[in-house]
Design a protein around this motif. Structure first.
Motif, PDB file in Angstrom:
ATOM      1  N   UNK A   1       0.840  -1.180   0.000  1.00  0.00           N
ATOM      2  CA  UNK A   1       0.000   0.000   0.000  1.00  0.00           C
ATOM      3  C   UNK A   1       0.883   1.240   0.000  1.00  0.00           C
ATOM      4  N   UNK A   2       0.837   1.987  -1.109  1.00  0.00           N
ATOM      5  CA  UNK A   2       1.611   3.213  -1.228  1.00  0.00           C
ATOM      6  C   UNK A   2       0.649   4.388  -1.098  1.00  0.00           C
ATOM      7  N   UNK A   3       0.622   5.019   0.067  1.00  0.00           N
ATOM      8  CA  UNK A   3      -0.335   6.108   0.296  1.00  0.00           C
ATOM      9  C   UNK A   3       0.343   7.293   0.988  1.00  0.00           C
ATOM     10  N   UNK A   4       1.384   7.793   0.366  1.00  0.00           N
ATOM     11  CA  UNK A   4       2.162   8.874   0.960  1.00  0.00           C
ATOM     12  C   UNK A   4       1.338  10.136   1.211  1.00  0.00           C
TER      13      UNK A   4
ATOM     14  N   UNK B   1      13.689   0.518  -6.920  1.00  0.00           N
ATOM     15  CA  UNK B   1      13.193   0.589  -5.544  1.00  0.00           C
ATOM     16  C   UNK B   1      12.307   1.765  -5.224  1.00  0.00           C
ATOM     17  N   UNK B   2      11.891   2.520  -6.240  1.00  0.00           N
ATOM     18  CA  UNK B   2      10.973   3.625  -6.012  1.00  0.00           C
ATOM     19  C   UNK B   2       9.540   3.133  -6.197  1.00  0.00           C
ATOM     20  N   UNK B   3       8.591   3.807  -5.550  1.00  0.00           N
ATOM     21  CA  UNK B   3       7.197   3.421  -5.700  1.00  0.00           C
ATOM     22  C   UNK B   3       6.760   3.530  -7.149  1.00  0.00           C
ATOM     23  N   UNK B   4       6.082   2.511  -7.651  1.00  0.00           N
ATOM     24  CA  UNK B   4       5.600   2.516  -9.025  1.00  0.00           C
ATOM     25  C   UNK B   4       4.592   3.640  -9.218  1.00  0.00           C
ATOM     26  N   UNK B   5       4.700   4.344 -10.334  1.00  0.00           N
ATOM     27  CA  UNK B   5       3.795   5.453 -10.606  1.00  0.00           C
ATOM     28  C   UNK B   5       2.343   4.970 -10.617  1.00  0.00           C
ATOM     29  N   UNK B   6       1.482   5.680  -9.938  1.00  0.00           N
ATOM     30  CA  UNK B   6       0.051   5.407  -9.824  1.00  0.00           C
ATOM     31  C   UNK B   6      -0.275   4.169  -8.994  1.00  0.00           C
TER      32      UNK B   6
END
Length: 311
Positions: free
Chosen positions: A1-4, A119-124
């Motif tokens: 879950x990527x919710x910055x 290692x960066x969050x995938x776009x969208x």
């Protein structure tokens, strides 16, 4: 879950929220995953480059307006989306993703991965599905220990969130000076299936379509498109936006465990067990021949199947 952008509000509030579709109307697997997630499944919270919390899904998702606590965040998001109740357990110390990404990368899926090759969050990317091995690796690397040993706090469920949203909507109606006193009063009574709304529904529907009960005192006037999501007083009071249902059927319909085809045939969600239906005294074979809905009822049923029914 990527919710910055919204992790503080979501972790404090005990939920996840996303739009239903991307800007422009395109579907997103990352948003659809909120609809797929089931109670008991686990979620890792990633925000600002760090692993922050681990959560446990406490109920199926449902249609909800964008949380007011988001304020100006996500100005381009639609106002209507999916809300997934989650019980969160926060880490004592956040873990930078960079410190574990080399070991995690081989365990991630090739498609719809939460992270790219560096290692960066995938776009969208929002809610991504990962393997059990990847999940356990993150838990151990971030110091959570085994998933079975985490003591998740008490969870908010569907009813808790709905009550809060309906209370906010009722306050809005009570203070809306564009409505007449009668319209305001009847719109609020419609929240509980009372007043003019019930009379309007009873002029169209004569019995519970599943149990065939006809006694008025045993029936609830239930909105097809939920009261809290109606766009106008007309929708809240429209008899075509209602059914007469016995209390236990009303609960299942409101929560999305059952719906109807336009020809009147009942649809049961796969997320309700056959044994539970039996205990509720319900069966998949109808007690009476299906009665087709009128053209004015069908748009509301289309909404229920798309936005309420747990297909």
């Amino acid at each position: 879950m990527n919710h910055s952008k919204t992790y503080r509000q979501e972790i404090e509030g005990g939920y996840l929220w996303s739009p239903k579709k991307e800007r422009g109307g395109r579907r997103s697997q990352f948003y659809d995953n909120l609809r797929i997630a089931a109670p008991g499944e686990r979620i890792i919270s990633y925000a600002k480059g760090r692993i922050i919390s681990v959560g446990q899904v406490s109920d199926f998702s449902f249609t909800a307006m964008k949380p007011a606590e988001f304020r100006g965040t996500g100005e381009n998001w639609s106002q209507e989306g999916w809300l997934l109740p989650v019980s969160w357990f926060r880490a004592e110390k956040a873990t930078p993703i960079g410190s574990i990404i080399l070991g995690l990368q081989p365990l991630l899926p090739e498609k719809y991965s939460p992270f790219n090759k560096i290692g960066l969050g995938t776009q969208k990317a929002y809610l991504a599905e990962i393997s059990e091995a990847a999940f356990e690796f993150v838990l151990l690397s971030a110091g959570f220990g085994k998933a079975s040993e985490i003591d998740f706090p008490a969870a908010n469920l569907y009813g808790d969130f709905i009550a809060g949203q309906e209370n906010k909507m009722q306050y809005f109606l009570e203070t809306d000076q564009t409505l007449s006193e009668t319209e305001r009063c009847q719109s609020i009574l419609a929240r509980r299936g009372q007043g003019l709304f019930r009379r309007n529904v009873a002029s169209i529907e004569t019995m519970c379509r599943i149990t065939t009960v006809k006694t008025p005192s045993f029936l609830i006037a239930s909105h097809i498109k939920p009261w809290r999501l109606c766009s106008s007083s007309f929708e809240r009071l429209d008899g075509n936006n209602g059914l007469l249902l016995t209390p236990h059927v009303d609960l299942l319909f409101d929560r999305g465990y059952i719906s109807f085809d336009n020809d009147g045939a009942v649809i049961f969600s796969e997320k309700i067990k056959e044994s539970e239906l039996m205990l509720l005294g319900l069966r998949r074979t109808p007690l009476a021949p299906p009665l087709a809905f009128s053209p004015k009822q069908i748009p509301y049923l289309d909404y229920h199947r798309a936005s309420v029914f747990l297909g």
